[in-house]
Design a protein around this motif. Sequence first.
Motif, PDB file in Angstrom:
ATOM      1  N   THR A 285      37.079  96.630  48.732  1.00  0.00           N
ATOM      2  CA  THR A 285      37.660  96.205  47.453  1.00  0.00           C
ATOM      3  C   THR A 285      36.877  95.054  46.850  1.00  0.00           C
ATOM      4  O   THR A 285      36.559  94.079  47.539  1.00  0.00           O
TER       5      THR A 285
ATOM      6  N   TYR B  82      36.894  92.341  43.500  1.00  0.00           N
ATOM      7  CA  TYR B  82      37.612  91.713  42.390  1.00  0.00           C
ATOM      8  C   TYR B  82      36.557  91.134  41.452  1.00  0.00           C
ATOM      9  O   TYR B  82      35.640  90.430  41.911  1.00  0.00           O
TER      10      TYR B  82
ATOM     11  N   THR C 240      35.993  89.149  37.592  1.00  0.00           N
ATOM     12  CA  THR C 240      36.563  88.578  36.367  1.00  0.00           C
ATOM     13  C   THR C 240      35.668  88.937  35.181  1.00  0.00           C
ATOM     14  O   THR C 240      34.452  89.054  35.315  1.00  0.00           O
TER      15      THR C 240
ATOM     16  N   VAL D 167      39.272  95.795  41.331  1.00  0.00           N
ATOM     17  CA  VAL D 167      40.360  95.112  40.643  1.00  0.00           C
ATOM     18  C   VAL D 167      39.717  94.257  39.553  1.00  0.00           C
ATOM     19  O   VAL D 167      38.974  93.313  39.842  1.00  0.00           O
TER      20      VAL D 167
ATOM     21  N   LEU E 278      39.863  91.661  36.474  1.00  0.00           N
ATOM     22  CA  LEU E 278      40.725  90.559  36.022  1.00  0.00           C
ATOM     23  C   LEU E 278      40.225  90.095  34.669  1.00  0.00           C
ATOM     24  O   LEU E 278      39.100  89.584  34.560  1.00  0.00           O
TER      25      LEU E 278
ATOM     26  N   TYR F 265      40.594 102.034  39.898  1.00  0.00           N
ATOM     27  CA  TYR F 265      40.493 100.788  39.117  1.00  0.00           C
ATOM     28  C   TYR F 265      41.886 100.225  38.842  1.00  0.00           C
ATOM     29  O   TYR F 265      42.756 100.932  38.337  1.00  0.00           O
ATOM     30  N   THR F 266      42.091  98.982  39.189  1.00  0.00           N
ATOM     31  CA  THR F 266      43.349  98.301  38.869  1.00  0.00           C
ATOM     32  C   THR F 266      43.060  97.211  37.845  1.00  0.00           C
ATOM     33  O   THR F 266      42.183  96.362  38.070  1.00  0.00           O
TER      34      THR F 266
ATOM     35  N   ILE G  83      47.004  85.681  42.163  1.00  0.00           N
ATOM     36  CA  ILE G  83      46.475  87.042  42.265  1.00  0.00           C
ATOM     37  C   ILE G  83      46.513  87.428  43.741  1.00  0.00           C
ATOM     38  O   ILE G  83      45.875  86.773  44.570  1.00  0.00           O
TER      39      ILE G  83
ATOM     40  N   VAL H  45      45.601  89.187  47.044  1.00  0.00           N
ATOM     41  CA  VAL H  45      44.368  89.786  47.564  1.00  0.00           C
ATOM     42  C   VAL H  45      44.714  90.832  48.615  1.00  0.00           C
ATOM     43  O   VAL H  45      45.608  90.624  49.449  1.00  0.00           O
ATOM     44  N   ASP H  46      44.022  91.960  48.565  1.00  0.00           N
ATOM     45  CA  ASP H  46      44.260  93.063  49.495  1.00  0.00           C
ATOM     46  C   ASP H  46      43.621  92.748  50.854  1.00  0.00           C
ATOM     47  O   ASP H  46      42.457  93.068  51.109  1.00  0.00           O
TER      48      ASP H  46
ATOM     49  N   TRP I  14      34.536  89.114  45.942  1.00  0.00           N
ATOM     50  CA  TRP I  14      35.157  88.498  44.753  1.00  0.00           C
ATOM     51  C   TRP I  14      34.039  87.967  43.877  1.00  0.00           C
ATOM     52  O   TRP I  14      33.218  87.162  44.329  1.00  0.00           O
TER      53      TRP I  14
ATOM     54  N   VAL J  71      42.087  82.721  46.621  1.00  0.00           N
ATOM     55  CA  VAL J  71      41.659  83.795  47.525  1.00  0.00           C
ATOM     56  C   VAL J  71      41.593  83.262  48.954  1.00  0.00           C
ATOM     57  O   VAL J  71      42.141  83.857  49.886  1.00  0.00           O
TER      58      VAL J  71
END
Length: 239
Positions: free
Chosen positions: A3, A5, A7, A29, A31, A42-43, A57, A59-60, A68, A109
């Motif tokens: 995964t 993340y 921004t 993911v 943001l 996609y999230t 936020i 975190v998985d 990230w 995170v």
Amino acid sequence: MKTVYITGVSRGLGYALALHYLSNGWKVVGLGRTHAIVHPYYTAIELNLLHRPLPKIAVDTDAEELVWINNAALVGPIGYLGSEAVGLNAINDALQVNLNSAIELSHQVITQIDNYRGQFTLCNISSGAGRNAYPCWAVYCASKAGLDMFSRVLDMEWKTVGKSNFRVFSVAPGIIDTRMQQQIRQTNPNDFPLLERFKNYHADGALDSPESVAEKLFRFIQRRDEFSEVTADLRLVGN
Ligand SMILES: NC(=O)c1ccc[n+]([C@@H]2O[C@H](COP(=O)([O-])OP(=O)(O)OC[C@H]3O[C@@H](n4cnc5c(N)ncnc54)[C@H](OP(=O)(O)O)[C@@H]3O)[C@@H](O)[C@H]2O)c1
């Protein structure tokens, strides 16, 4: 699943990164304030980095690998400090988006992944402007220099406490053909003595495509064990 993340995913490098990770089978993911991607993996998380404090936020922590990327940034305000071109709101917004939010999100995170045993990479998107002084870019240069130092300190902390599965990088991506470059070219010549240089980069085809930079950054992070330095210039990283 692995995964990432990211921004600032509505356009430019962030958008290209999100697509590149998706095409390589990662869960992404995004943001940001605006989202342009629809994909089963996609999230979209609605996030305005100007908000203070930022929402939490989640975190998985079951992810097989975590990345990230603090990518979102504002190039403005461009102009001589003290001139009308540089307003207080613009100064604070750029510092908030480019630096404060990246530190705040990184803190969020790290608080969640203390027991994470997989590979975690934090990648801050820096700039040559964090390492070289450009007139009329005081805030942008300072914010990127701040990201470099923030990253170096985190690296030191993780080495001190033995978090060998955690790595942090502050990566200058080179000059990319995005809206940020358009914005720079639209600056009033009185507010930016280097304007012609940036117009020439564009006219001479010297800008990299967001897709090629995304691919290079993806490979850089995949090969992270080959790099010992925290700060990197993507243009100087071999394939
Ligand atoms: N382009 C270059 O030549 C270059 C060179 C060196 C370094 N960089 C760095 O590379 C990174 C990507 O730049 P880029 O060229 O792709 O820039 P860009 O095209 O201007 O895209 C910036 C991204 O940041 C997001 N963003 C801005 N303000 C936000 C906010 N308040 N909340 C959430 N998201 C926000 C934007 O989303 P919205 O749709 O919400 O505005 C957009 O997705 C930046 O860190 C930049 O400093 C770029």
